[in-house]
Design a protein around this motif. Structure first.
Motif, PDB file in Angstrom:
ATOM      1  N   ARG A 195      20.405  42.392-100.168  1.00 58.13           N
ATOM      2  CA  ARG A 195      20.054  42.561 -98.765  1.00 58.13           C
ATOM      3  C   ARG A 195      20.564  41.396 -97.919  1.00 58.13           C
ATOM      4  O   ARG A 195      20.791  40.293 -98.431  1.00 58.13           O
ATOM      5  N   ILE A 223      19.223  40.055 -94.168  1.00 58.90           N
ATOM      6  CA  ILE A 223      18.352  40.286 -93.029  1.00 58.90           C
ATOM      7  C   ILE A 223      19.153  40.324 -91.728  1.00 58.90           C
ATOM      8  O   ILE A 223      20.033  39.491 -91.495  1.00 58.90           O
ATOM      9  N   SER A 244      23.237  46.275 -94.269  1.00 57.97           N
ATOM     10  CA  SER A 244      22.240  46.119 -95.324  1.00 57.97           C
ATOM     11  C   SER A 244      21.145  47.177 -95.203  1.00 57.97           C
ATOM     12  O   SER A 244      20.832  47.650 -94.108  1.00 57.97           O
ATOM     13  N   ILE A 260      25.028  41.043 -87.606  1.00 49.56           N
ATOM     14  CA  ILE A 260      23.678  40.596 -87.264  1.00 49.56           C
ATOM     15  C   ILE A 260      23.587  40.332 -85.760  1.00 49.56           C
ATOM     16  O   ILE A 260      22.633  40.744 -85.099  1.00 49.56           O
ATOM     17  N   THR A 284      17.103  44.904 -89.519  1.00 45.61           N
ATOM     18  CA  THR A 284      18.030  45.111 -90.627  1.00 45.61           C
ATOM     19  C   THR A 284      18.372  46.584 -90.766  1.00 45.61           C
ATOM     20  O   THR A 284      17.511  47.446 -90.717  1.00 45.61           O
TER      21      THR A 284
END
Length: 222
Positions: free
Chosen positions: A87, A89, A94, A200, A220
């Motif tokens: 994963r 974050i 992800s 992200i 996520t």
């Protein structure tokens, strides 16, 4: 369920067709420029230039082509497999850190399910991992062809310099092949890091590889 007749063939397959066209164009460009570059090097060393058809069977072309293929298949295979359990974050690439996802559900037979799902047993087990297995096979085939092409090209260079040819095992211990391999692998790994990390904080409206523009950075998944 969407019916094929609702959309044209070109609309339904636009993404695949576009990149296949780019692949064909760039492969032809690589072949033509590689042919001229290789012939230039051969003639500089006193050898006879190759016809274009002969070049397409040469170690130089095979090595250059599959050197790139094998690193791409390695990248995609590892990405598909490692995103099952790892994963990041906040990344759009992800799975959620806390919630079960649709891709993790157990497959159920049904009239719309793929044939191998309805067969069950080992067929289902293989099909459940078929994407990563396919990439692994493509990687291995490409790696072997890259190694073979690089070995043939190396021995052609040895011949032009009036040096003895290397055996397959002898060439495997030389730095040439591994230099070609590692320089491609590292570029693929950093490209994965880039898409995982940059998704992200950055967005591309309309892209399935991006989170919604207004999504929080630490949300996520997509």
């Amino acid at each position: 369920m969407i019916k094929k007749s609702q959309f044209s063939f070109w609309y339904r397959n636009g993404l695949t067709l576009f990149f296949l066209a780019l692949f064909a164009i760039t492969l032809v460009g690589q072949a033509l420029t590689g042919w001229k570059e290789n012939n230039k090097e051969i003639e500089e060393k006193g050898g006879k230039a190759l016809a274009f058809g002969s070049y397409l069977h040469s170690g130089h072309f095979i090595s250059a082509t599959f050197e790139n293929f094998q690193s791409e298949f390695l990248q995609m295979g590892m990405y598909v497999l490692l995103t099952v359990g790892l994963r990041q974050i906040g990344s759009a690439e992800s799975k959620s850190l806390t919630e079960e996802e649709d891709v993790d559900r157990e497959p159920k037979p049904g009239p719309d399910a793929p044939v191998l799902v309805n067969k069950g047993g080992w067929w289902l087990k293989i099909y459940s991992n078929s994407l990563s297995l396919c990439f692994l096979l493509l990687f291995l085939v490409s790696w072997v062809l890259h190694f073979y092409g690089s070995w043939v090209d190396h021995n052609n260079q040895q011949l032009l310099q009036h040096k003895p040819a290397e055996t397959l095992t002898g060439f495997l211990s030389q730095p040439t092949f591994w230099f070609e391999t590692f320089q491609n692998w590292q570029s693929e790994f950093i490209s994965i890091v880039s898409i995982v990390f940059l998704s992200i904080y950055l967005r591309q409206k309309g892209s399935p590889e991006s989170k919604p523009v207004d999504a929080p950075h630490m949300e996520t998944g997509k």
